[in-house]
Design a protein around this motif. Structure first.
Motif, PDB file in Angstrom:
ATOM      1  N   ASN A  98     -64.623 -36.687  37.920  1.00 46.81           N
ATOM      2  CA  ASN A  98     -63.066 -36.629  38.586  1.00 46.81           C
ATOM      3  C   ASN A  98     -62.747 -35.197  38.051  1.00 46.81           C
ATOM      4  OD1 ASN A  98     -61.307 -38.730  39.328  1.00 46.81           O
ATOM      5  ND2 ASN A  98     -62.308 -39.746  37.295  1.00 46.81           N
ATOM      6  N   GLN A  99     -62.573 -34.523  39.519  1.00 45.44           N
ATOM      7  CA  GLN A  99     -61.957 -33.185  39.247  1.00 45.44           C
ATOM      8  C   GLN A  99     -62.990 -32.203  38.636  1.00 45.44           C
ATOM      9  OE1 GLN A  99     -59.444 -32.484  41.006  1.00 45.44           O
ATOM     10  NE2 GLN A  99     -58.309 -34.419  41.201  1.00 45.44           N
ATOM     11  N   VAL A 100     -64.261 -32.144  38.983  1.00 47.13           N
ATOM     12  CA  VAL A 100     -65.539 -31.340  38.617  1.00 47.13           C
ATOM     13  C   VAL A 100     -65.671 -30.088  39.410  1.00 47.13           C
ATOM     14  CG1 VAL A 100     -67.997 -31.473  38.015  1.00 47.13           C
ATOM     15  CG2 VAL A 100     -66.456 -33.321  37.601  1.00 47.13           C
ATOM     16  N   PRO A 101     -65.293 -28.920  38.680  1.00 44.08           N
ATOM     17  CA  PRO A 101     -65.449 -27.597  39.535  1.00 44.08           C
ATOM     18  C   PRO A 101     -67.050 -27.485  39.532  1.00 44.08           C
ATOM     19  CG  PRO A 101     -64.840 -26.942  37.396  1.00 44.08           C
ATOM     20  CD  PRO A 101     -64.854 -28.566  37.183  1.00 44.08           C
ATOM     21  N   ALA A 102     -67.852 -28.106  40.613  1.00 47.97           N
ATOM     22  CA  ALA A 102     -69.296 -28.303  40.640  1.00 47.97           C
ATOM     23  C   ALA A 102     -69.687 -26.773  40.848  1.00 47.97           C
ATOM     24  CB  ALA A 102     -69.388 -29.243  41.718  1.00 47.97           C
ATOM     25  N   GLU A 103     -69.100 -26.233  41.973  1.00 45.01           N
ATOM     26  CA  GLU A 103     -69.645 -24.838  42.373  1.00 45.01           C
ATOM     27  C   GLU A 103     -69.847 -23.924  41.393  1.00 45.01           C
ATOM     28  OE1 GLU A 103     -67.710 -23.380  45.834  1.00 45.01           O
ATOM     29  OE2 GLU A 103     -68.221 -24.904  47.042  1.00 45.01           O
ATOM     30  N   GLU A 104     -68.630 -23.840  40.510  1.00 41.60           N
ATOM     31  CA  GLU A 104     -68.517 -22.804  39.409  1.00 41.60           C
ATOM     32  C   GLU A 104     -69.487 -23.032  38.206  1.00 41.60           C
ATOM     33  OE1 GLU A 104     -64.619 -22.542  37.963  1.00 41.60           O
ATOM     34  OE2 GLU A 104     -65.250 -21.672  36.074  1.00 41.60           O
ATOM     35  N   PRO A 133     -75.124 -12.526  41.800  1.00 40.41           N
ATOM     36  CA  PRO A 133     -75.070 -14.039  41.868  1.00 40.41           C
ATOM     37  C   PRO A 133     -75.241 -14.763  43.086  1.00 40.41           C
ATOM     38  CG  PRO A 133     -73.087 -13.092  40.427  1.00 40.41           C
ATOM     39  CD  PRO A 133     -73.768 -12.058  41.146  1.00 40.41           C
ATOM     40  N   LEU A 134     -75.930 -15.611  43.304  1.00 37.06           N
ATOM     41  CA  LEU A 134     -76.062 -16.276  44.501  1.00 37.06           C
ATOM     42  C   LEU A 134     -74.677 -17.037  44.978  1.00 37.06           C
ATOM     43  CD1 LEU A 134     -79.042 -16.625  46.174  1.00 37.06           C
ATOM     44  CD2 LEU A 134     -79.108 -18.926  44.982  1.00 37.06           C
ATOM     45  N   PRO A 135     -74.218 -16.870  46.236  1.00 39.96           N
ATOM     46  CA  PRO A 135     -73.035 -17.616  46.660  1.00 39.96           C
ATOM     47  C   PRO A 135     -73.297 -19.277  46.484  1.00 39.96           C
ATOM     48  CG  PRO A 135     -73.495 -15.550  47.893  1.00 39.96           C
ATOM     49  CD  PRO A 135     -74.752 -15.878  47.088  1.00 39.96           C
ATOM     50  N   VAL A 136     -72.339 -19.814  46.087  1.00 36.64           N
ATOM     51  CA  VAL A 136     -72.854 -21.634  46.213  1.00 36.64           C
ATOM     52  C   VAL A 136     -71.653 -22.000  46.864  1.00 36.64           C
ATOM     53  CG1 VAL A 136     -72.911 -23.407  44.634  1.00 36.64           C
ATOM     54  CG2 VAL A 136     -73.944 -21.147  43.940  1.00 36.64           C
ATOM     55  N   ARG A 137     -71.919 -22.820  47.769  1.00 37.49           N
ATOM     56  CA  ARG A 137     -70.830 -23.692  48.357  1.00 37.49           C
ATOM     57  C   ARG A 137     -71.302 -25.215  48.000  1.00 37.49           C
ATOM     58  NH1 ARG A 137     -71.842 -23.896  54.827  1.00 37.49           N
ATOM     59  NH2 ARG A 137     -71.818 -21.716  54.741  1.00 37.49           N
ATOM     60  N   SER A 138     -70.270 -26.166  48.594  1.00 34.26           N
ATOM     61  CA  SER A 138     -70.509 -27.486  48.330  1.00 34.26           C
ATOM     62  C   SER A 138     -69.997 -28.401  49.398  1.00 34.26           C
ATOM     63  CB  SER A 138     -70.035 -28.080  46.829  1.00 34.26           C
ATOM     64  OG  SER A 138     -68.545 -27.580  46.853  1.00 34.26           O
ATOM     65  N   ALA A 179     -73.168 -22.438  39.557  1.00 29.97           N
ATOM     66  CA  ALA A 179     -73.345 -21.076  39.555  1.00 29.97           C
ATOM     67  C   ALA A 179     -73.627 -20.304  38.332  1.00 29.97           C
ATOM     68  CB  ALA A 179     -72.427 -20.230  40.335  1.00 29.97           C
ATOM     69  N   ARG A 180     -72.706 -20.729  37.338  1.00 34.97           N
ATOM     70  CA  ARG A 180     -72.752 -20.298  36.160  1.00 34.97           C
ATOM     71  C   ARG A 180     -74.151 -20.336  35.355  1.00 34.97           C
ATOM     72  NH1 ARG A 180     -68.503 -22.378  32.185  1.00 34.97           N
ATOM     73  NH2 ARG A 180     -67.299 -21.552  33.994  1.00 34.97           N
ATOM     74  N   LEU A 213     -76.729 -21.173  36.837  1.00 32.60           N
ATOM     75  CA  LEU A 213     -78.137 -20.721  37.730  1.00 32.60           C
ATOM     76  C   LEU A 213     -77.938 -19.267  37.220  1.00 32.60           C
ATOM     77  CD1 LEU A 213     -80.351 -21.248  39.625  1.00 32.60           C
ATOM     78  CD2 LEU A 213     -78.582 -20.580  41.646  1.00 32.60           C
ATOM     79  N   THR A 214     -76.823 -18.660  37.203  1.00 28.58           N
ATOM     80  CA  THR A 214     -77.056 -17.220  36.913  1.00 28.58           C
ATOM     81  C   THR A 214     -77.593 -16.720  35.431  1.00 28.58           C
ATOM     82  OG1 THR A 214     -74.956 -16.794  38.267  1.00 28.58           O
ATOM     83  CG2 THR A 214     -75.574 -15.046  36.509  1.00 28.58           C
ATOM     84  N   GLY A 215     -77.292 -17.731  34.402  1.00 31.24           N
ATOM     85  CA  GLY A 215     -78.130 -17.593  33.432  1.00 31.24           C
ATOM     86  C   GLY A 215     -79.714 -17.834  33.545  1.00 31.24           C
ATOM     87  N   LEU A 216     -79.868 -18.608  34.276  1.00 32.81           N
ATOM     88  CA  LEU A 216     -81.476 -19.200  34.151  1.00 32.81           C
ATOM     89  C   LEU A 216     -82.337 -17.996  35.335  1.00 32.81           C
ATOM     90  CD1 LEU A 216     -80.939 -22.823  34.430  1.00 32.81           C
ATOM     91  CD2 LEU A 216     -82.033 -21.788  32.690  1.00 32.81           C
ATOM     92  N   TRP A 217     -81.527 -17.793  36.215  1.00 35.88           N
ATOM     93  CA  TRP A 217     -82.128 -17.010  37.445  1.00 35.88           C
ATOM     94  C   TRP A 217     -81.566 -15.694  37.669  1.00 35.88           C
ATOM     95  CZ3 TRP A 217     -81.728 -15.891  42.949  1.00 35.88           C
ATOM     96  CH2 TRP A 217     -82.984 -15.537  43.309  1.00 35.88           C
TER      97      TRP A 217
END
Lengths: 418, 418
Positions: B180-186, B201-206, B189-190, B192-196
């Motif tokens: 419920n109300q999960v800011p999935a992109e953010e 940062p790679l732009p992320v859409r959903s 992205a966070r 992924l930026t830590g791991l890669w």
């Protein structure tokens, strides 16, 4: 693997760019003229082209009769005064012809989509041969075109609004008119050419009537920022249209929006379409008046007025009949909202005057059945249509929209006589 | 009166024209490369620009790494031989990440939308905190991106495919994941930026998962000339998507296509969405297996395989359960076809393998209920989805489509190291 790319568009060359920019400038003058006087400087600021470029484009639009200019204006622009530009009131015009069950309504609009001529005749079109109905409509249209010419307008095209499945210039089926496979555009064009001979025959297009009423509602109604909506019009049939992001959704064959034939009860009463239990059998005018015990004598409109009068007086049977129709409408609408996710649902036709009794059950069904609480009963998303939403004006405006999109295609090589 | 004109587009200036033409040429090379070797002459003929203009555009695309060229070609063009052009296999790439109930699947595609890396892990994502699920998905994605880099690909963006209502970068609701109300992109992205860690940062859409599966079906499936279709995917939920004229219909808020929550019986069983009698309660995996008497032990996939095995063996209860689900699907689909008028209806997910028993009742309902005989049972308009229609690839291809539409926006100022 199939190519997943969109089809290649036309190349963008100088000619394409100029045609595009002519349309931009013409539309900017039209929009600017809504609130203030349009000047070359104002148009330049609005569309982001240089003053020189705008001046050149404006000259061409003046020469071709799309724009007119009047005296000096000092309307807030810095620098020397400009002249005020206007979309021509004597330029190209569109003809709209709505053929419905018991009337024909004809409308001519100018480039600003202002209605300039209106002719409506009450006729019983049921059972009359289609050629005769279209011939009568052409007669009414010819008189309207004469009036338009007297006002200095130059009709460039016509659009027919027809109550049925329309595609490829023909009515595939209009059950309430009793039409099947009627080449409506051709029959109308032939009749009109005989009655109103011009330099060249007027191009005729056709479209479903609910679709055009929805467009008129979008363009001229009170929808404000709403750009996506489901439109329902209650008549003898229940017509529907889908507008998404300001565009009519026509479907793959032009038959989208047939909400009147969404099934409510798979074992319900037989419908004219061949199926059973369609929405039309529960929320159409005939079903509604029957459930309310109102005799449909004196035409449907009189029956609906009587129903409204009784509901207003608190007659229990009338109120219950409208409420039940509202539940059925709401049930089907909730499915449609889950599928299309529109901003609003707009109810027209006979539903307009029944809204006080109709909208609570419709809203309740939507609130309970649209996914994840996305519909709230007081969100203002369920609306009555405005009077502006009429199919004849929508049809006429459709013609004029083509002119605004590419004025060059409609430029007259030389002025014709009136 | 509200303006009835479409909003003003951007002005067409020299820069816009060149960017447009760069896209035209890149896409022409891509399309041309499908059947033969692409040359400057061939591209020039295809897009209608001069040889000189095409050469200049091709130089820029070669410099920016969007195209490569190889030795001489004599592929049927008159005049001196040209060099063969190809969309770069080492250029920009798109990342697609499908997060579903019991697996995560990651895909990297190149500019030609060819899948170059695929990683799938079976995980039970139900009940796990969303941040943890998205963190795991980012871990899988990071490994896929490493593989892509080793192949000389340069990922320019990511798209998430999520099984729920997705808008504004967040999952508003995904009942089967319990989100419920999960800011999935953010969150993704966070992680992924830590791991890669990259230069930026790679732009992320959903996007909704059924929407992306439908796009993959459109782009890579066996739909041939079909450009408008309803797509249904049977899983624990029943997902849906509408594609019209090659474009996804997202609706006003991005929630279109929720066909699983169209009501079948207003007094039917309670649904997770809060309503009653939704299609999902009759044709979803859980309802179907229950009706067939198949235990859903060992995961849904095993249960569906068992159901298929029994149906194939002629087990009466299994066949009857699938047929009843088909009647309910067909009833809802007939309404959707009346509303939307698509060319085809495509059934995916668990419905694919059940088509021999499912399609006859679906087709019968459509034939009986679609207006005016517009649906015929042998018209080939009811289809099973292909294996190509997977959401992860659809997501990755969506990213790459942006590059093709405006390569300039994705041009690297200088080459980055691999």
């Amino acid at each position: 693997m199939k190519s997943y790319l969109p089809p290649l568009g036309p190349k963008a060359d100088k000619d394409t760019v100029r045609r595009h920019n002519l349309s931009l400038v013409l539309r900017a003058v039209r929009d600017e003229g809504e609130s203030a006087e349009a000047t070359r400087a104002g148009v330049s600021a609005r569309v982001g082209l240089t003053r020189a470029a705008v001046s050149s484009l404006v000259e061409q639009l003046l020469d071709s009769g799309f724009l007119t200019e009047s005296g000096k204006t000092f309307s807030g622009q810095a620098g020397r005064p400009g002249t005020a530009l206007k979309v021509a009131r004597t330029g190209p015009a569109g003809l709209g012809v709505e053929i419905n069950i018991d009337y024909v309504s004809v409308c001519v609009v100018d480039l600003a989509a202002t209605g300039r001529v209106r002719q409506t005749e009450h006729l019983d079109n049921r059972g009359a041969p289609p050629g005769e109905v279209l011939g009568r409509a052409a007669g009414i249209a010819a008189r309207a075109l004469d009036s338009a010419r007297e006002q200095g307008l130059h009709p460039v095209g016509a659009a027919l609004a027809l109550p049925g499945l329309v595609s490829g210039g023909a009515v595939r089926q209009a059950p309430n008119l009793g039409w099947n496979q009627v080449p409506a555009e051709e029959l109308f064009a032939r009749a009109l050419t005989g009655l109103w001979p011009g330099a060249s025959p007027l191009p005729v297009r056709s479209e479903n009537e609910a679709n055009l009423a929805a467009l008129a509602e979008l363009w001229f109604g009170g929808l404000d920022a709403v750009r996506s909506f489901l439109y329902l019009t209650g008549e003898i049939g229940v017509g529907g249209a889908l507008v998404l992001d300001g565009e009519l959704l026509r479907g793959a064959h032009g038959f989208a929006g047939e909400i009147g034939h969404v099934v409510v009860d798979p074992d319900g009463p037989e419908c004219r379409c061949g199926s059973r239990g369609c929405l039309e059998q529960y929320a159409g005018q005939t079903a509604l008046l029957r459930a309310a015990g109102v005799e449909e004598s004196g035409g449907g409109a009189a029956g609906v007025m009587e129903l409204e009068r009784r509901a207003r007086a608190g007659d229990a049977r009338s109120v219950a009949a409208v409420a039940e129709a509202g539940r059925m409408l709401g049930r089907v609408l909730s499915g449609a909202v889950n599928l299309f996710d529109p901003d609003a649902v707009v109810l027209g036709g006979i539903y307009r005057c029944l809204m006080p009794w109709l909208s609570p059950p419709v809203d309740a069904e939507l609130t309970g059945r649209v996914v994840s609480g996305l519909w709230s009963p007081d969100g203002g998303r369920l609306r009555a249509s405005s009077v502006a939403g009429d199919a004849a004006r929508g049809a006429a405006a459709l013609v004029v929209q083509d002119v605004l999109a590419d004025p060059v295609a409609y430029a007259r090589p030389e002025p014709t006589d009136a």
